[in-house]
Design an enzyme around this catalytic site. Structure first.
Site, short mmCIF file in Angstrom:
data_model
loop_
_atom_site.label_atom_id
_atom_site.label_comp_id
_atom_site.label_asym_id
_atom_site.label_seq_id
_atom_site.Cartn_x
_atom_site.Cartn_y
_atom_site.Cartn_z
N LYS A 196 6.94 1.09 18.79
CA LYS A 196 7.69 1.01 20.06
C LYS A 196 9.10 1.56 19.85
O LYS A 196 9.90 0.96 19.13
CB LYS A 196 7.79 -0.43 20.57
CG LYS A 196 8.31 -0.42 22.02
CD LYS A 196 8.86 -1.73 22.46
CE LYS A 196 10.27 -2.00 22.01
NZ LYS A 196 11.29 -1.05 22.53
N GLY A 216 17.06 -3.24 13.63
CA GLY A 216 17.80 -3.54 14.86
C GLY A 216 18.77 -4.67 14.62
O GLY A 216 19.22 -4.87 13.48
N SER A 217 19.05 -5.42 15.67
CA SER A 217 20.08 -6.45 15.57
C SER A 217 19.59 -7.66 14.77
O SER A 217 18.39 -7.93 14.69
CB SER A 217 20.48 -6.90 16.97
OG SER A 217 19.37 -7.50 17.60
N VAL A 256 17.52 -10.30 16.92
CA VAL A 256 16.08 -10.04 17.11
C VAL A 256 15.37 -10.06 15.75
O VAL A 256 14.29 -10.65 15.61
CB VAL A 256 15.87 -8.67 17.81
CG1 VAL A 256 14.39 -8.35 17.92
CG2 VAL A 256 16.52 -8.68 19.19
N GLY A 257 15.97 -9.48 14.74
CA GLY A 257 15.30 -9.37 13.43
C GLY A 257 14.99 -10.72 12.82
O GLY A 257 13.90 -10.95 12.29
N GLU A 295 15.53 -4.88 8.77
CA GLU A 295 16.85 -4.34 8.42
C GLU A 295 17.75 -4.48 9.63
O GLU A 295 17.40 -4.03 10.72
CB GLU A 295 16.72 -2.87 8.00
CG GLU A 295 16.17 -2.68 6.60
CD GLU A 295 16.95 -3.45 5.54
OE1 GLU A 295 18.18 -3.61 5.69
OE2 GLU A 295 16.32 -3.91 4.57
N CYS A 352 24.91 0.75 11.98
CA CYS A 352 24.80 -0.52 11.28
C CYS A 352 25.80 -0.59 10.13
O CYS A 352 26.23 -1.66 9.74
CB CYS A 352 23.38 -0.70 10.75
SG CYS A 352 22.82 0.66 9.72
N GLU A 394 29.35 -9.02 14.30
CA GLU A 394 29.25 -7.56 14.50
C GLU A 394 29.54 -7.20 15.94
O GLU A 394 28.94 -7.75 16.86
CB GLU A 394 27.82 -7.09 14.14
CG GLU A 394 27.64 -5.59 14.25
CD GLU A 394 26.19 -5.14 14.14
OE1 GLU A 394 25.30 -5.78 14.75
OE2 GLU A 394 25.93 -4.13 13.45
P1 NAD Z 1 18.03 -4.48 19.18
O1 NAD Z 1 17.73 -5.54 18.18
O2 NAD Z 1 18.53 -4.91 20.51
O3 NAD Z 1 16.69 -3.64 19.49
C1 NAD Z 1 15.98 -3.02 18.45
C2 NAD Z 1 14.52 -2.87 18.88
O4 NAD Z 1 13.92 -4.16 19.00
C3 NAD Z 1 14.36 -2.21 20.24
O5 NAD Z 1 13.24 -1.35 20.18
C4 NAD Z 1 14.07 -3.39 21.15
O6 NAD Z 1 13.32 -3.07 22.31
C5 NAD Z 1 13.26 -4.27 20.24
N1 NAD Z 1 13.24 -5.69 20.61
C6 NAD Z 1 14.16 -6.39 21.32
N2 NAD Z 1 13.79 -7.69 21.42
C7 NAD Z 1 12.62 -7.81 20.73
C8 NAD Z 1 11.75 -8.91 20.44
N3 NAD Z 1 12.02 -10.14 20.86
N4 NAD Z 1 10.65 -8.68 19.68
C9 NAD Z 1 10.38 -7.44 19.21
N5 NAD Z 1 11.16 -6.34 19.48
C10 NAD Z 1 12.27 -6.54 20.22
O7 NAD Z 1 19.01 -3.44 18.49
P2 NAD Z 1 19.67 -2.12 19.10
O8 NAD Z 1 20.70 -2.49 20.09
O9 NAD Z 1 18.62 -1.14 19.50
O10 NAD Z 1 20.37 -1.52 17.78
C11 NAD Z 1 21.60 -1.97 17.34
C12 NAD Z 1 21.47 -2.94 16.18
O11 NAD Z 1 20.65 -2.40 15.15
C13 NAD Z 1 22.81 -3.22 15.51
O12 NAD Z 1 22.90 -4.59 15.21
C14 NAD Z 1 22.77 -2.36 14.26
O13 NAD Z 1 23.61 -2.82 13.23
C15 NAD Z 1 21.31 -2.47 13.89
N6 NAD Z 1 20.86 -1.36 13.04
C16 NAD Z 1 20.52 -1.62 11.73
C17 NAD Z 1 20.15 -0.59 10.88
C18 NAD Z 1 19.81 -0.83 9.43
O14 NAD Z 1 19.21 0.04 8.81
N7 NAD Z 1 20.16 -1.97 8.86
C19 NAD Z 1 20.10 0.72 11.38
C20 NAD Z 1 20.43 0.95 12.71
C21 NAD Z 1 20.80 -0.10 13.54
#
Ligand code: NAD
Length: 492
Positions: free
Chosen positions: A179, A231-232, A235-236, A254, A288, A394
Protein backbone atom coordinates in the site's frame (compact mmCIF):
# COMPACT_ATOMS: atom_id res chain seq x y z
CA UNK A 1 0.13 9.43 -16.63
CA UNK A 2 -0.90 12.47 -18.65
CA UNK A 3 -2.82 15.48 -17.40
CA UNK A 4 -5.91 14.27 -19.33
CA UNK A 5 -5.75 11.16 -17.21
CA UNK A 6 -7.04 13.16 -14.23
CA UNK A 7 -10.54 12.38 -15.58
CA UNK A 8 -9.87 8.73 -15.09
CA UNK A 9 -10.10 6.85 -11.79
CA UNK A 10 -7.05 4.67 -11.31
CA UNK A 11 -7.39 1.35 -9.59
CA UNK A 12 -5.43 -1.29 -7.74
CA UNK A 13 -3.09 -3.87 -9.27
CA UNK A 14 -4.20 -7.28 -8.00
CA UNK A 15 -3.33 -10.74 -9.34
CA UNK A 16 -1.88 -9.27 -12.55
CA UNK A 17 -5.00 -7.17 -13.33
CA UNK A 18 -5.94 -3.53 -12.87
CA UNK A 19 -9.18 -3.29 -10.98
CA UNK A 20 -11.51 -0.57 -9.75
CA UNK A 21 -13.71 -3.05 -7.88
CA UNK A 22 -14.58 -2.38 -4.25
CA UNK A 23 -16.75 0.55 -3.28
CA UNK A 24 -17.02 3.85 -5.10
CA UNK A 25 -14.85 5.92 -2.77
CA UNK A 26 -12.01 7.78 -4.43
CA UNK A 27 -9.22 10.12 -3.39
CA UNK A 28 -6.98 12.55 -5.20
CA UNK A 29 -3.29 13.14 -5.51
CA UNK A 30 -2.32 16.82 -5.24
CA UNK A 31 0.69 18.90 -6.12
CA UNK A 32 1.64 20.39 -2.73
CA UNK A 33 3.24 23.41 -4.44
CA UNK A 34 0.08 24.46 -6.31
CA UNK A 35 -2.83 22.50 -4.88
CA UNK A 36 -3.50 21.18 -8.41
CA UNK A 37 -5.23 17.79 -8.62
CA UNK A 38 -2.87 15.36 -10.36
CA UNK A 39 -4.97 12.21 -10.57
CA UNK A 40 -7.85 10.33 -8.95
CA UNK A 41 -7.59 6.89 -7.37
CA UNK A 42 -9.89 4.26 -5.98
CA UNK A 43 -9.69 4.00 -2.21
CA UNK A 44 -8.84 0.44 -1.15
CA UNK A 45 -11.38 -1.50 0.88
CA UNK A 46 -11.31 -4.73 2.88
CA UNK A 47 -12.43 -6.66 -0.18
CA UNK A 48 -9.59 -5.20 -2.32
CA UNK A 49 -7.06 -6.15 0.35
CA UNK A 50 -8.63 -9.58 0.63
CA UNK A 51 -8.32 -10.13 -3.14
CA UNK A 52 -4.70 -8.95 -3.12
CA UNK A 53 -3.76 -11.23 -0.23
CA UNK A 54 -5.52 -14.17 -1.89
CA UNK A 55 -3.54 -13.54 -5.09
CA UNK A 56 -0.24 -13.22 -3.18
CA UNK A 57 -0.93 -16.38 -1.19
CA UNK A 58 -1.74 -18.37 -4.33
CA UNK A 59 1.33 -17.14 -6.21
CA UNK A 60 3.77 -17.91 -3.40
CA UNK A 61 4.57 -21.60 -4.03
CA UNK A 62 5.43 -21.13 -7.68
CA UNK A 63 7.44 -17.95 -7.09
CA UNK A 64 9.51 -19.46 -4.29
CA UNK A 65 10.35 -22.43 -6.51
CA UNK A 66 12.17 -20.19 -9.03
CA UNK A 67 15.91 -19.68 -8.58
CA UNK A 68 17.10 -16.49 -6.92
CA UNK A 69 18.61 -15.46 -10.21
CA UNK A 70 15.39 -15.97 -12.16
CA UNK A 71 13.47 -13.94 -9.60
CA UNK A 72 16.07 -11.17 -9.79
CA UNK A 73 15.66 -10.95 -13.60
CA UNK A 74 12.30 -9.18 -13.16
CA UNK A 75 13.99 -6.64 -10.89
CA UNK A 76 16.76 -6.03 -13.42
CA UNK A 77 14.11 -4.96 -15.95
CA UNK A 78 12.81 -2.46 -13.44
CA UNK A 79 16.34 -1.29 -12.68
CA UNK A 80 16.80 -0.37 -16.36
CA UNK A 81 13.42 1.35 -16.52
CA UNK A 82 14.20 3.45 -13.44
CA UNK A 83 17.45 4.54 -15.06
CA UNK A 84 15.96 5.18 -18.50
CA UNK A 85 13.12 7.27 -17.05
CA UNK A 86 15.21 9.06 -14.42
CA UNK A 87 14.35 12.65 -15.45
CA UNK A 88 10.66 12.00 -16.03
CA UNK A 89 10.18 10.05 -12.79
CA UNK A 90 12.17 12.60 -10.80
CA UNK A 91 9.77 15.31 -12.00
CA UNK A 92 6.78 13.20 -11.03
CA UNK A 93 8.20 12.70 -7.52
CA UNK A 94 8.67 16.46 -7.25
CA UNK A 95 5.16 17.19 -8.58
CA UNK A 96 3.54 14.77 -6.16
CA UNK A 97 5.52 15.32 -2.96
CA UNK A 98 7.03 18.78 -3.38
CA UNK A 99 10.71 17.86 -2.94
CA UNK A 100 12.95 20.15 -4.96
CA UNK A 101 13.89 18.68 -8.30
CA UNK A 102 17.38 17.38 -7.53
CA UNK A 103 15.87 15.50 -4.58
CA UNK A 104 13.04 14.17 -6.74
CA UNK A 105 15.62 12.68 -9.09
CA UNK A 106 17.73 11.44 -6.17
CA UNK A 107 14.70 9.50 -4.93
CA UNK A 108 14.68 7.59 -8.22
CA UNK A 109 18.45 7.08 -8.11
CA UNK A 110 18.19 5.61 -4.64
CA UNK A 111 15.46 3.25 -5.85
CA UNK A 112 17.68 1.82 -8.58
CA UNK A 113 20.57 1.55 -6.15
CA UNK A 114 18.44 -0.66 -3.94
CA UNK A 115 17.13 -2.70 -6.85
CA UNK A 116 20.72 -3.18 -8.01
CA UNK A 117 21.76 -4.28 -4.50
CA UNK A 118 18.87 -6.71 -4.07
CA UNK A 119 19.05 -8.21 -7.57
CA UNK A 120 22.87 -8.39 -7.43
CA UNK A 121 22.63 -10.08 -4.05
CA UNK A 122 20.77 -12.95 -5.74
CA UNK A 123 24.21 -14.18 -6.90
CA UNK A 124 25.71 -14.04 -3.41
CA UNK A 125 25.67 -16.81 -0.76
CA UNK A 126 22.43 -17.01 1.22
CA UNK A 127 23.42 -19.29 4.06
CA UNK A 128 26.38 -20.74 5.91
CA UNK A 129 28.30 -23.99 5.83
CA UNK A 130 28.82 -24.74 9.53
CA UNK A 131 31.26 -27.24 11.07
CA UNK A 132 29.48 -30.23 12.63
CA UNK A 133 30.47 -31.82 15.93
CA UNK A 134 30.27 -35.20 14.20
CA UNK A 135 32.73 -36.24 11.48
CA UNK A 136 30.90 -37.14 8.28
CA UNK A 137 27.92 -34.92 9.03
CA UNK A 138 27.26 -31.81 6.95
CA UNK A 139 25.67 -28.86 8.69
CA UNK A 140 24.23 -25.78 6.99
CA UNK A 141 22.17 -22.72 7.72
CA UNK A 142 19.74 -22.22 4.85
CA UNK A 143 17.20 -19.45 4.25
CA UNK A 144 13.58 -19.82 3.18
CA UNK A 145 11.14 -17.05 2.21
CA UNK A 146 8.53 -16.35 4.89
CA UNK A 147 5.55 -16.10 2.51
CA UNK A 148 3.36 -13.05 1.96
CA UNK A 149 4.96 -9.71 2.86
CA UNK A 150 2.76 -6.66 3.51
CA UNK A 151 4.61 -3.43 2.66
CA UNK A 152 3.40 -0.08 4.02
CA UNK A 153 5.34 2.99 2.96
CA UNK A 154 5.42 6.76 3.67
CA UNK A 155 5.09 9.63 1.22
CA UNK A 156 8.50 11.29 1.62
CA UNK A 157 10.55 8.83 -0.45
CA UNK A 158 7.71 7.57 -2.64
CA UNK A 159 9.88 5.61 -5.10
CA UNK A 160 12.98 4.69 -3.07
CA UNK A 161 11.38 3.30 0.11
CA UNK A 162 8.94 0.94 -1.66
CA UNK A 163 11.92 -0.64 -3.43
CA UNK A 164 13.88 -0.82 -0.17
CA UNK A 165 11.08 -3.11 1.00
CA UNK A 166 9.88 -4.90 -2.08
CA UNK A 167 13.08 -5.59 -4.00
CA UNK A 168 14.52 -7.58 -1.09
CA UNK A 169 11.27 -9.35 -0.22
CA UNK A 170 10.73 -10.46 -3.82
CA UNK A 171 14.27 -11.63 -4.59
CA UNK A 172 14.18 -13.71 -1.41
CA UNK A 173 11.11 -15.52 -2.76
CA UNK A 174 8.22 -13.82 -0.99
CA UNK A 175 5.15 -12.39 -2.65
CA UNK A 176 4.07 -8.83 -1.86
CA UNK A 177 0.97 -6.76 -1.12
CA UNK A 178 1.91 -3.09 -1.04
CA UNK A 179 0.00 0.00 0.00
CA UNK A 180 1.63 3.28 -1.12
CA UNK A 181 1.14 6.39 1.00
CA UNK A 182 -2.16 8.17 0.37
CA UNK A 183 -0.27 11.38 -0.50
CA UNK A 184 1.71 9.72 -3.32
CA UNK A 185 -0.57 7.29 -5.18
CA UNK A 186 0.69 8.48 -8.58
CA UNK A 187 4.18 7.18 -7.76
CA UNK A 188 2.44 3.98 -6.59
CA UNK A 189 0.63 3.65 -9.89
CA UNK A 190 3.86 4.07 -11.86
CA UNK A 191 5.74 1.49 -9.80
CA UNK A 192 2.90 -1.01 -10.29
CA UNK A 193 3.03 -0.34 -14.06
CA UNK A 194 6.75 -1.15 -13.95
CA UNK A 195 6.10 -4.54 -12.36
CA UNK A 196 3.41 -5.17 -14.98
CA UNK A 197 5.79 -4.19 -17.82
CA UNK A 198 8.48 -6.44 -16.37
CA UNK A 199 6.02 -9.34 -16.70
CA UNK A 200 6.24 -10.41 -13.07
CA UNK A 201 3.99 -13.48 -12.64
CA UNK A 202 0.40 -12.72 -11.62
CA UNK A 203 -0.09 -12.33 -7.89
CA UNK A 204 3.60 -12.02 -7.02
CA UNK A 205 3.34 -8.24 -6.74
CA UNK A 206 0.04 -6.58 -5.75
CA UNK A 207 -0.72 -2.95 -5.01
CA UNK A 208 -3.76 -1.57 -3.20
CA UNK A 209 -4.20 2.18 -3.05
CA UNK A 210 -5.70 3.90 -0.04
CA UNK A 211 -5.41 5.20 3.49
CA UNK A 212 -4.38 3.80 6.87
CA UNK A 213 -7.53 1.66 7.09
CA UNK A 214 -6.38 -0.32 4.04
CA UNK A 215 -2.89 -0.51 5.59
CA UNK A 216 -4.30 -1.88 8.84
CA UNK A 217 -6.35 -4.46 6.94
CA UNK A 218 -3.11 -5.71 5.37
CA UNK A 219 -1.08 -5.76 8.58
CA UNK A 220 -3.83 -7.47 10.60
CA UNK A 221 -4.54 -10.30 8.16
CA UNK A 222 -3.37 -13.76 9.16
CA UNK A 223 -2.15 -14.50 5.61
CA UNK A 224 0.58 -11.87 6.04
CA UNK A 225 3.77 -13.43 7.41
CA UNK A 226 5.94 -10.29 7.55
CA UNK A 227 5.01 -6.63 7.67
CA UNK A 228 7.62 -4.17 6.40
CA UNK A 229 6.59 -0.73 7.61
CA UNK A 230 8.26 2.65 7.24
CA UNK A 231 6.50 5.70 8.67
CA UNK A 232 5.68 7.47 11.90
CA UNK A 233 6.41 6.06 15.35
CA UNK A 234 2.72 6.35 16.27
CA UNK A 235 1.64 3.97 13.53
CA UNK A 236 4.76 1.78 13.56
CA UNK A 237 4.57 0.96 17.26
CA UNK A 238 0.87 0.20 16.98
CA UNK A 239 1.67 -2.27 14.19
CA UNK A 240 4.66 -3.76 16.01
CA UNK A 241 2.59 -4.28 19.19
CA UNK A 242 -0.32 -5.89 17.34
CA UNK A 243 1.60 -8.02 14.88
CA UNK A 244 4.44 -8.87 17.26
CA UNK A 245 1.92 -10.55 19.57
CA UNK A 246 0.80 -13.01 16.89
CA UNK A 247 2.66 -16.32 16.67
CA UNK A 248 4.65 -16.73 13.49
CA UNK A 249 4.19 -13.14 12.37
CA UNK A 250 6.89 -10.49 12.28
CA UNK A 251 6.78 -6.71 11.83
CA UNK A 252 9.93 -4.79 10.87
CA UNK A 253 9.23 -1.11 11.55
CA UNK A 254 11.44 1.86 10.67
CA UNK A 255 10.16 5.09 12.12
CA UNK A 256 10.96 8.71 12.86
CA UNK A 257 13.71 10.56 14.73
CA UNK A 258 14.54 13.62 16.79
CA UNK A 259 17.98 13.79 15.30
CA UNK A 260 20.80 15.91 16.68
CA UNK A 261 24.09 17.34 15.48
CA UNK A 262 26.81 17.88 18.09
CA UNK A 263 29.11 20.79 17.24
CA UNK A 264 32.07 20.75 19.60
CA UNK A 265 34.64 23.41 20.48
CA UNK A 266 36.95 21.62 18.02
CA UNK A 267 34.56 22.01 15.07
CA UNK A 268 35.38 23.58 11.73
CA UNK A 269 32.46 26.00 11.56
CA UNK A 270 32.27 25.97 7.76
CA UNK A 271 31.64 22.24 7.97
CA UNK A 272 29.24 22.72 10.89
CA UNK A 273 27.07 25.34 9.16
CA UNK A 274 26.91 23.30 5.97
CA UNK A 275 25.98 20.11 7.84
CA UNK A 276 23.33 21.88 9.92
CA UNK A 277 21.71 23.65 6.96
CA UNK A 278 21.57 20.51 4.82
CA UNK A 279 20.29 18.35 7.66
CA UNK A 280 17.67 20.79 8.90
CA UNK A 281 16.22 22.21 5.70
CA UNK A 282 16.63 19.67 2.87
CA UNK A 283 13.23 18.20 1.95
CA UNK A 284 11.79 21.06 4.06
CA UNK A 285 12.87 19.11 7.16
CA UNK A 286 10.57 16.24 6.18
CA UNK A 287 13.08 13.40 6.28
CA UNK A 288 13.18 10.82 9.03
CA UNK A 289 16.85 11.78 9.40
CA UNK A 290 16.34 15.56 9.38
CA UNK A 291 18.04 17.34 12.25
CA UNK A 292 15.84 19.26 14.70
CA UNK A 293 18.49 19.70 17.45
CA UNK A 294 21.85 21.47 17.12
CA UNK A 295 23.88 20.91 20.29
CA UNK A 296 26.67 23.49 20.24
CA UNK A 297 29.64 24.03 22.56
CA UNK A 298 29.64 27.36 24.38
CA UNK A 299 33.05 28.36 22.93
CA UNK A 300 31.73 28.37 19.37
CA UNK A 301 28.04 28.96 20.10
CA UNK A 302 27.74 32.65 19.25
CA UNK A 303 29.68 32.43 16.01
CA UNK A 304 27.84 29.30 14.90
CA UNK A 305 24.47 30.84 15.81
CA UNK A 306 25.14 34.02 13.80
CA UNK A 307 26.23 32.07 10.74
CA UNK A 308 23.42 29.50 10.88
CA UNK A 309 20.76 32.16 11.44
CA UNK A 310 22.14 34.14 8.51
CA UNK A 311 21.65 31.19 6.15
CA UNK A 312 18.23 30.28 7.63
CA UNK A 313 17.07 33.86 6.93
CA UNK A 314 18.04 33.53 3.28
CA UNK A 315 17.48 29.91 2.34
CA UNK A 316 15.45 29.79 -0.88
CA UNK A 317 11.91 28.48 -0.44
CA UNK A 318 9.95 28.20 -3.67
CA UNK A 319 8.81 26.26 -6.70
CA UNK A 320 10.41 22.83 -6.31
CA UNK A 321 10.73 22.45 -10.09
CA UNK A 322 13.12 25.43 -10.18
CA UNK A 323 16.83 24.60 -9.83
CA UNK A 324 17.42 27.62 -7.57
CA UNK A 325 14.99 26.35 -4.93
CA UNK A 326 16.40 24.78 -1.78
CA UNK A 327 13.12 24.06 0.05
CA UNK A 328 9.80 23.17 -1.53
CA UNK A 329 6.43 23.15 0.27
CA UNK A 330 5.22 20.93 3.11
CA UNK A 331 3.30 17.88 1.97
CA UNK A 332 -0.22 18.96 2.94
CA UNK A 333 -2.28 21.51 4.83
CA UNK A 334 -2.63 19.28 7.91
CA UNK A 335 1.12 18.98 8.08
CA UNK A 336 1.54 22.77 7.98
CA UNK A 337 -0.74 22.91 11.03
CA UNK A 338 1.32 20.22 12.76
CA UNK A 339 4.50 22.24 12.18
CA UNK A 340 2.73 25.36 13.49
CA UNK A 341 1.81 23.49 16.70
CA UNK A 342 5.42 22.38 17.22
CA UNK A 343 6.66 25.95 16.72
CA UNK A 344 4.11 27.25 19.22
CA UNK A 345 4.98 24.51 21.70
CA UNK A 346 8.66 25.52 21.63
CA UNK A 347 7.68 29.11 22.46
CA UNK A 348 5.41 27.91 25.29
CA UNK A 349 8.35 25.95 26.68
CA UNK A 350 10.59 29.02 26.78
CA UNK A 351 12.23 29.15 23.34
CA UNK A 352 13.89 32.36 22.19
CA UNK A 353 12.94 32.60 18.52
CA UNK A 354 15.85 33.46 16.21
CA UNK A 355 14.24 32.98 12.78
CA UNK A 356 10.52 32.83 12.13
CA UNK A 357 9.75 32.35 8.45
CA UNK A 358 6.97 29.87 9.20
CA UNK A 359 4.50 32.07 7.33
CA UNK A 360 6.28 33.21 4.20
CA UNK A 361 5.95 36.80 3.09
CA UNK A 362 3.60 37.18 0.08
CA UNK A 363 6.49 38.13 -2.21
CA UNK A 364 8.28 34.88 -1.35
CA UNK A 365 5.43 32.73 -2.68
CA UNK A 366 6.03 31.98 -6.36
CA UNK A 367 3.48 33.25 -8.90
CA UNK A 368 0.62 30.85 -9.44
CA UNK A 369 1.43 28.94 -6.26
CA UNK A 370 -0.93 30.60 -3.76
CA UNK A 371 -2.58 27.30 -2.91
CA UNK A 372 0.75 25.64 -2.02
CA UNK A 373 1.50 24.45 1.51
CA UNK A 374 4.33 26.91 2.19
CA UNK A 375 6.43 26.98 5.32
CA UNK A 376 9.87 28.45 5.95
CA UNK A 377 12.58 27.86 8.57
CA UNK A 378 11.79 28.26 12.25
CA UNK A 379 14.94 28.44 14.40
CA UNK A 380 15.07 28.93 18.16
CA UNK A 381 17.43 28.64 21.10
CA UNK A 382 16.44 27.00 24.33
CA UNK A 383 18.11 26.03 27.61
CA UNK A 384 18.41 22.28 27.82
CA UNK A 385 16.10 20.52 30.26
CA UNK A 386 15.47 16.80 30.11
CA UNK A 387 11.70 16.81 29.75
CA UNK A 388 11.12 19.54 27.20
CA UNK A 389 8.67 18.22 24.62
CA UNK A 390 10.14 20.44 21.92
CA UNK A 391 13.47 18.58 22.30
CA UNK A 392 11.82 15.15 22.39
CA UNK A 393 8.98 15.09 19.87
CA UNK A 394 9.50 14.81 16.11
CA UNK A 395 8.11 17.82 14.24
CA UNK A 396 9.07 16.62 10.73
CA UNK A 397 9.53 20.13 9.40
CA UNK A 398 12.10 22.97 9.17
CA UNK A 399 11.93 23.46 12.95
CA UNK A 400 15.34 23.61 14.62
CA UNK A 401 16.50 24.09 18.21
CA UNK A 402 19.94 25.44 19.15
CA UNK A 403 21.06 24.08 22.51
CA UNK A 404 24.24 25.44 24.09
CA UNK A 405 26.39 23.15 26.23
CA UNK A 406 29.45 23.62 28.38
CA UNK A 407 31.87 20.84 29.26
CA UNK A 408 33.33 17.87 27.45
CA UNK A 409 31.94 15.54 24.82
CA UNK A 410 30.31 13.45 27.57
CA UNK A 411 28.01 16.36 28.32
CA UNK A 412 27.16 16.74 24.63
CA UNK A 413 26.37 13.01 24.44
CA UNK A 414 24.19 13.22 27.53
CA UNK A 415 22.05 15.89 25.84
CA UNK A 416 22.19 14.15 22.47
CA UNK A 417 21.01 10.82 23.88
CA UNK A 418 18.22 12.34 25.91
CA UNK A 419 15.40 11.65 23.46
CA UNK A 420 13.21 8.58 23.06
CA UNK A 421 14.33 8.30 19.42
CA UNK A 422 17.60 6.94 18.02
CA UNK A 423 17.74 7.24 14.26
CA UNK A 424 20.48 9.54 12.89
CA UNK A 425 22.95 12.11 14.12
CA UNK A 426 26.28 13.76 13.45
CA UNK A 427 29.28 15.18 15.23
CA UNK A 428 31.36 18.03 13.88
CA UNK A 429 34.85 18.05 15.36
CA UNK A 430 38.50 17.91 14.34
CA UNK A 431 39.36 15.84 17.41
CA UNK A 432 39.37 12.10 16.69
CA UNK A 433 38.73 11.25 20.38
CA UNK A 434 35.48 13.22 20.28
CA UNK A 435 34.50 11.55 17.01
CA UNK A 436 35.19 8.12 18.47
CA UNK A 437 33.20 8.92 21.60
CA UNK A 438 30.21 9.85 19.44
CA UNK A 439 30.62 6.81 17.20
CA UNK A 440 30.68 4.49 20.22
CA UNK A 441 28.21 6.09 22.60
CA UNK A 442 25.64 8.05 20.60
CA UNK A 443 22.35 6.14 20.75
CA UNK A 444 21.39 5.89 17.09
CA UNK A 445 21.53 3.70 14.02
CA UNK A 446 23.14 6.16 11.57
CA UNK A 447 26.12 8.18 12.80
CA UNK A 448 28.02 10.73 10.70
CA UNK A 449 31.28 12.56 11.38
CA UNK A 450 31.88 15.99 9.79
CA UNK A 451 28.92 15.40 7.49
CA UNK A 452 25.21 16.21 7.42
CA UNK A 453 23.12 13.50 9.12
CA UNK A 454 21.02 12.91 6.01
CA UNK A 455 21.84 10.57 3.16
CA UNK A 456 21.88 6.84 2.76
CA UNK A 457 23.96 4.18 1.09
CA UNK A 458 22.03 1.02 0.33
CA UNK A 459 24.93 -1.29 1.21
CA UNK A 460 24.88 0.04 4.79
CA UNK A 461 22.13 -0.84 7.27
CA UNK A 462 19.60 2.03 7.35
CA UNK A 463 17.53 2.05 10.51
CA UNK A 464 17.23 3.23 14.07
CA UNK A 465 17.28 2.12 17.69
CA UNK A 466 15.03 2.99 20.68
CA UNK A 467 11.70 4.40 19.45
CA UNK A 468 13.02 4.76 15.87
CA UNK A 469 13.23 1.11 14.83
CA UNK A 470 12.75 -2.41 16.04
CA UNK A 471 15.90 -4.05 14.74
CA UNK A 472 15.60 -4.73 11.03
CA UNK A 473 17.42 -1.95 9.20
CA UNK A 474 17.36 -2.11 5.42
CA UNK A 475 19.40 -4.25 3.02
CA UNK A 476 21.34 -7.18 4.52
CA UNK A 477 19.51 -6.99 7.87
CA UNK A 478 16.12 -6.68 6.18
CA UNK A 479 16.73 -10.15 4.74
CA UNK A 480 16.27 -11.40 8.32
CA UNK A 481 12.75 -10.01 8.30
CA UNK A 482 11.66 -11.72 5.08
CA UNK A 483 13.35 -15.10 5.51
CA UNK A 484 13.43 -17.91 8.04
CA UNK A 485 16.61 -19.75 8.88
CA UNK A 486 16.70 -23.51 8.80
CA UNK A 487 19.51 -25.53 10.38
CA UNK A 488 19.99 -28.38 7.87
CA UNK A 489 22.05 -31.35 9.02
CA UNK A 490 22.84 -34.28 6.70
CA UNK A 491 24.40 -37.62 7.43
CA UNK A 492 26.67 -38.72 4.60
P1 NAD B 1 2.52 7.64 8.56
O1 NAD B 1 2.90 6.74 9.67
O2 NAD B 1 1.41 8.59 8.79
O3 NAD B 1 2.08 6.76 7.28
C1 NAD B 1 2.94 5.79 6.74
C2 NAD B 1 2.09 4.74 6.03
O4 NAD B 1 1.32 4.02 7.00
C3 NAD B 1 1.09 5.32 5.04
O5 NAD B 1 1.05 4.47 3.91
C4 NAD B 1 -0.22 5.25 5.81
O6 NAD B 1 -1.37 5.16 4.99
C5 NAD B 1 -0.03 3.97 6.58
N1 NAD B 1 -0.86 3.85 7.79
C6 NAD B 1 -1.40 4.84 8.54
N2 NAD B 1 -2.07 4.31 9.59
C7 NAD B 1 -1.95 2.95 9.50
C8 NAD B 1 -2.39 1.86 10.29
N3 NAD B 1 -3.09 2.05 11.40
N4 NAD B 1 -2.06 0.60 9.92
C9 NAD B 1 -1.31 0.39 8.80
N5 NAD B 1 -0.87 1.39 7.99
C10 NAD B 1 -1.18 2.66 8.34
O7 NAD B 1 3.84 8.39 8.08
P2 NAD B 1 4.03 9.49 6.94
O8 NAD B 1 3.41 10.76 7.36
O9 NAD B 1 3.65 8.93 5.60
O10 NAD B 1 5.62 9.63 6.93
C11 NAD B 1 6.29 10.43 7.85
C12 NAD B 1 6.90 9.62 8.98
O11 NAD B 1 7.68 8.55 8.47
C13 NAD B 1 7.85 10.45 9.82
O12 NAD B 1 7.67 10.13 11.18
C14 NAD B 1 9.23 10.01 9.33
O13 NAD B 1 10.25 10.21 10.27
C15 NAD B 1 8.98 8.55 9.05
N6 NAD B 1 9.95 7.99 8.10
C16 NAD B 1 10.86 7.06 8.55
C17 NAD B 1 11.83 6.56 7.69
C18 NAD B 1 12.87 5.57 8.16
O14 NAD B 1 13.50 4.93 7.32
N7 NAD B 1 13.08 5.41 9.45
C19 NAD B 1 11.84 6.98 6.36
C20 NAD B 1 10.89 7.90 5.93
C21 NAD B 1 9.95 8.40 6.80
Amino acid sequence: MSQQATEQVHGHYIGGEWTTAGDERTFESHDPATGEVLATFRRGTESDVDAALEAADEAFEEWRSLSYIDRAEYLWDIYHELRDRHEELGEIVTKECGKEISEGKADVTEAWHMVEWAAGNARHPHGDVVPSEVAGKDAYMRRKPRGVVGCITPWNFPVAIPFWHMAIALVEGNTVVWKPAEQTPWCGQIIAEMFEDAGIPDGVFNMVQGYGDAGATITDDERVDTVLFTGSAEVGHEIADKVGGEPGKLAACEMGGKNGIVITEEADLDVAVHAAVMSSFKTTGQRCVSSERLIVHTDVYDEFKDRFVDVAEKVAVGDPLEDATFMGPAIEADHVEKIRRHNELAVEEGAEVLVDRFELADEEIPDGHDEGHWVGPFVYEIDYEPDLRCLNEECFGPHVALVEYDGDVDRALEIHNDTPYGLAGAIISEDYRQLNAFRDRAELGLAYANLPCIGAEVQLPFGGVKKSGNGYPSAREAIEAVTERTAWTMNN
